[in-house]
Design a protein around this motif. Structure first.
Motif, PDB file in Angstrom:
ATOM      1  N   THR A 366      25.479 -17.930 -21.115  1.00  0.00           N
ATOM      2  CA  THR A 366      25.667 -17.380 -19.776  1.00  0.00           C
ATOM      3  C   THR A 366      26.366 -16.029 -19.817  1.00  0.00           C
ATOM      4  OG1 THR A 366      25.849 -19.638 -18.928  1.00  0.00           O
ATOM      5  CG2 THR A 366      26.579 -17.868 -17.481  1.00  0.00           C
ATOM      6  N   MET A 367      27.457 -15.942 -20.545  1.00  0.00           N
ATOM      7  CA  MET A 367      28.218 -14.696 -20.570  1.00  0.00           C
ATOM      8  C   MET A 367      27.443 -13.577 -21.259  1.00  0.00           C
ATOM      9  SD  MET A 367      32.056 -16.238 -21.260  1.00  0.00           S
ATOM     10  CE  MET A 367      32.821 -14.631 -21.360  1.00  0.00           C
ATOM     11  N   ASP A 368      26.719 -13.897 -22.323  1.00  0.00           N
ATOM     12  CA  ASP A 368      25.901 -12.870 -22.982  1.00  0.00           C
ATOM     13  C   ASP A 368      24.857 -12.326 -22.016  1.00  0.00           C
ATOM     14  OD1 ASP A 368      27.329 -13.208 -25.280  1.00  0.00           O
ATOM     15  OD2 ASP A 368      25.762 -14.299 -26.373  1.00  0.00           O
ATOM     16  N   PHE A 369      24.254 -13.217 -21.232  1.00  0.00           N
ATOM     17  CA  PHE A 369      23.238 -12.805 -20.265  1.00  0.00           C
ATOM     18  C   PHE A 369      23.838 -11.923 -19.183  1.00  0.00           C
ATOM     19  CE2 PHE A 369      20.944 -13.752 -16.262  1.00  0.00           C
ATOM     20  CZ  PHE A 369      19.693 -13.236 -16.601  1.00  0.00           C
ATOM     21  N   VAL A 370      24.958 -12.349 -18.627  1.00  0.00           N
ATOM     22  CA  VAL A 370      25.580 -11.604 -17.532  1.00  0.00           C
ATOM     23  C   VAL A 370      26.084 -10.244 -18.004  1.00  0.00           C
ATOM     24  CG1 VAL A 370      27.546 -11.585 -15.954  1.00  0.00           C
ATOM     25  CG2 VAL A 370      26.174 -13.659 -16.197  1.00  0.00           C
ATOM     26  N   GLU A 372      25.041  -8.303 -20.266  1.00  0.00           N
ATOM     27  CA  GLU A 372      24.064  -7.290 -20.666  1.00  0.00           C
ATOM     28  C   GLU A 372      24.009  -6.157 -19.648  1.00  0.00           C
ATOM     29  OE1 GLU A 372      20.305  -9.178 -21.060  1.00  0.00           O
ATOM     30  OE2 GLU A 372      20.711  -9.979 -23.059  1.00  0.00           O
ATOM     31  N   ASP A 373      24.291  -6.468 -18.388  1.00  0.00           N
ATOM     32  CA  ASP A 373      24.159  -5.496 -17.316  1.00  0.00           C
ATOM     33  C   ASP A 373      25.527  -5.030 -16.814  1.00  0.00           C
ATOM     34  OD1 ASP A 373      21.360  -5.663 -17.388  1.00  0.00           O
ATOM     35  OD2 ASP A 373      21.397  -7.474 -16.173  1.00  0.00           O
ATOM     36  N   SER A 374      25.499  -4.022 -15.950  1.00  0.00           N
ATOM     37  CA  SER A 374      26.750  -3.427 -15.470  1.00  0.00           C
ATOM     38  C   SER A 374      27.438  -4.311 -14.437  1.00  0.00           C
ATOM     39  CB  SER A 374      26.468  -2.054 -14.854  1.00  0.00           C
ATOM     40  OG  SER A 374      25.790  -1.218 -15.769  1.00  0.00           O
ATOM     41  N   PHE A 375      26.670  -4.869 -13.532  1.00  0.00           N
ATOM     42  CA  PHE A 375      27.198  -5.777 -12.516  1.00  0.00           C
ATOM     43  C   PHE A 375      26.027  -6.428 -11.804  1.00  0.00           C
ATOM     44  CE2 PHE A 375      26.857  -1.607 -10.535  1.00  0.00           C
ATOM     45  CZ  PHE A 375      26.212  -1.886  -9.336  1.00  0.00           C
ATOM     46  N   LEU A 376      26.330  -7.324 -10.856  1.00  0.00           N
ATOM     47  CA  LEU A 376      25.318  -8.106 -10.157  1.00  0.00           C
ATOM     48  C   LEU A 376      25.197  -7.664  -8.701  1.00  0.00           C
ATOM     49  CD1 LEU A 376      23.520 -10.718 -10.754  1.00  0.00           C
ATOM     50  CD2 LEU A 376      25.306 -11.973  -9.543  1.00  0.00           C
ATOM     51  N   ILE A 377      23.964  -7.589  -8.214  1.00  0.00           N
ATOM     52  CA  ILE A 377      23.700  -7.345  -6.795  1.00  0.00           C
ATOM     53  C   ILE A 377      22.863  -8.505  -6.270  1.00  0.00           C
ATOM     54  CG2 ILE A 377      22.588  -5.879  -5.078  1.00  0.00           C
ATOM     55  CD1 ILE A 377      23.055  -3.483  -6.840  1.00  0.00           C
ATOM     56  N   ALA A 403      33.850 -13.074 -11.644  1.00  0.00           N
ATOM     57  CA  ALA A 403      33.953 -13.821 -12.903  1.00  0.00           C
ATOM     58  C   ALA A 403      34.202 -12.842 -14.057  1.00  0.00           C
ATOM     59  CB  ALA A 403      32.733 -14.692 -13.143  1.00  0.00           C
ATOM     60  N   VAL A 404      33.297 -12.742 -15.041  1.00  0.00           N
ATOM     61  CA  VAL A 404      33.539 -11.884 -16.198  1.00  0.00           C
ATOM     62  C   VAL A 404      33.132 -10.430 -15.959  1.00  0.00           C
ATOM     63  CG1 VAL A 404      33.370 -13.750 -17.866  1.00  0.00           C
ATOM     64  CG2 VAL A 404      31.302 -12.499 -17.202  1.00  0.00           C
ATOM     65  N   GLN A 405      32.502 -10.149 -14.826  1.00  0.00           N
ATOM     66  CA  GLN A 405      32.135  -8.771 -14.513  1.00  0.00           C
ATOM     67  C   GLN A 405      33.258  -8.087 -13.738  1.00  0.00           C
ATOM     68  OE1 GLN A 405      29.903  -7.024 -15.667  1.00  0.00           O
ATOM     69  NE2 GLN A 405      27.831  -7.835 -15.554  1.00  0.00           N
TER      70      GLN A 405
END
Length: 465
Positions: A366-370, A372-377, A403-405
């Motif tokens: 999960t964390m590796d996937f999240v 990979e990108d700068s943040f979530l929209i 969370a981790v972002q």
């Protein structure tokens, strides 16, 4: 069937003719129940959230509803119980085994909690919520509703929210009528509402051709915070009609404007080099694969703000963003992404390995996937209620924790008001200020307010029923 009580939802007759109810049944035939009871069925993707916590992934989103009058807790609790009768597949909890987490029936009384989002902090799925994997709270004239992502996504949970609000207003004596848009007690539950939407992709193969091969993204490594610290949320509100007029004039979608404005603000603070800012964006799969499920049913795409955009006029950036989105929203690509992610998560969930190792592996995936990108929209779209309810429901919004972002943006709307909820781990408000200035630049007059945001906890090992 419409049930009269939670325990009646789960009543069986034993071999000796005696009635068995609730938790007595819950503790019998767990594997058989999991396989055969559609009320315990969830999707094959989101079970990965069971193995994470609120610190490793944004697994407890918050929906906030401001009412016309002060909330009446007993009427609200009654409405939640009624909604559970209509949504019996929400009557579950999670429990650990030696090798996995599994769902179990939960017929304990529903609870509503004093909740201001700051002073009192709860753990979803624990004794705080009587084991339920959702939370309903209240403070003055505001109702808060949260859920653990393993049981639903934003669009799905809004169906439950609508039912709770509608029943609450009826309980309060308000003259409200169901116009057919609310899955209330005057409608029947069907097993399709807890369907695993990803099963439609089983035994099918899709091509990844055309999916953008993303480079390394801009990150914000200098943003630091203490473990389990709170966040700050900024709510930016404006008339949707102003944004719609701008989008129509340029020939783009509202998301093709909001996303690059947020990414440009991020780039101005943390970028400047040859790396793009990349936003991770969930896509609702229901329009592609029609389903009434309220379970998790999405996939993710990547949207960049490229270094060359810095020298382009904003309108050209919006047009390029629209074109990029169109290229990545092809049906074949979305279904490939959905199947690949669901299969990977389902395989891990079913793997024969000690629970502690599985939790560690799931969190890494999960964390590796999240990261990979700068943040979530996230764009949950427009929240609707019947016209007769509108005088009593004044405002609606939702928040996705970081969370981790370092940042997360959630877009929602109600009536003619659009709301951008920016959660951040950074006390510097530069990005929010930049976003406000950019909206003004394109003719959108926005207002903002910021406040502390304490994320509700989740830990599968704390679940009980």
């Amino acid at each position: 069937m419409i049930y009269k009580s939670l325990s009646e939802c789960y009543t069986e007759t034993g071999k000796n003719g005696q009635k068995k109810q609730g938790q007595d049944i819950c503790r019998e035939g767990l594997t058989m129940n999991m396989m055969n009871d559609p009320r315990l069925r969830t999707d094959s993707y989101a079970k990965i959230f069971l193995y994470n916590t609120h610190e490793t992934v944004a697994c407890v989103p918050r929906h906030t509803i401001r009412m016309k009058d002060r909330v009446r807790p007993e009427k609200l609790r009654e409405a939640v119980e009624q909604a559970l009768l209509r949504f019996p597949h929400m009557m579950l909890t999670a429990e650990p085994t030696e090798t996995a987490f599994r769902y179990r029936r939960n017929v304990r009384p529903a609870v509503v909690l004093p909740f201001d989002g700051v002073s009192t902090r709860y753990t979803i799925g624990s004794a705080d919520t009587n084991g339920y994997l959702f939370l309903v709270g209240y403070h003055e004239n505001t109702i808060y509703m949260e859920y653990q992502h393993s049981i639903s996504d934003g669009r799905g949970f809004e169906e439950f929210i609508r039912c709770v609000l509608f029943q609450y207003l009826k309980n309060c004596g308000c003259p409200v009528e169901n116009d057919g848009t609310v899955r209330a007690l005057d409608t029947m539950w069907t097993p399709e509402e807890s369907a695993d939407g990803y099963e439609q992709l089983a035994d099918r193969e899709f091509s990844p051709e055309g999916i953008w091969k993303k480079p390394e993204a801009v990150h914000a490594p200098e943003v630091q915070w203490k473990e389990d610290a709170g966040e700050v949320v900024s709510e930016i509100t404006f008339p949707f009609s102003q944004l719609h007029a701008c989008a129509k004039r340029i020939g783009v979608s509202p998301l093709s404007i909001i996303a690059p404005l947020m990414m440009r603000a991020f780039d101005r603070k943390f970028g400047g080099g040859d790396k793009p800012v990349i936003a991770q964006i969930p896509v609702d799969l229901r329009p592609l694969l029609p389903s009434v499920t309220t379970r998790y049913f999405i996939c993710f795409i990547d949207l960049p703000y490229l270094p060359e955009y810095r020298s382009l006029p904003l309108e050209e950036v919006f047009r390029r963003t629209k074109a990029f989105l169109a290229g990545q929203m092809e049906r074949e690509q979305l279904l490939y992404r959905a199947k690949a992610a669901a299969d990977r998560c389902d395989t891990l969930h079913k793997a024969d390995m000690p629970l502690a190792e599985k939790m560690q592996a799931a969190r890494k995936v999960t964390m590796d996937f999240v990261l990979e990108d700068s943040f979530l929209i996230t764009n949950v779209g427009r929240f609707t209620m019947p016209e007769s309810c509108r005088p009593y429901v004044l405002d609606y919004g939702a928040i996705l924790p970081c969370a981790v972002q370092p940042f997360a943006l959630l877009i929602s709307s109600y009536g003619d008001t659009m709301k951008l909820s920016v959660a951040q781990r950074d006390s510097d408000m530069q990005i929010v200020g930049d976003l406000m200035s950019s909206l003004h630049e394109i003719g959108v007059e926005a207002e903002s307010r910021s406040y502390p945001f304490v994320v509700t906890r989740y830990d599968g090992m704390a679940c009980e029923a």
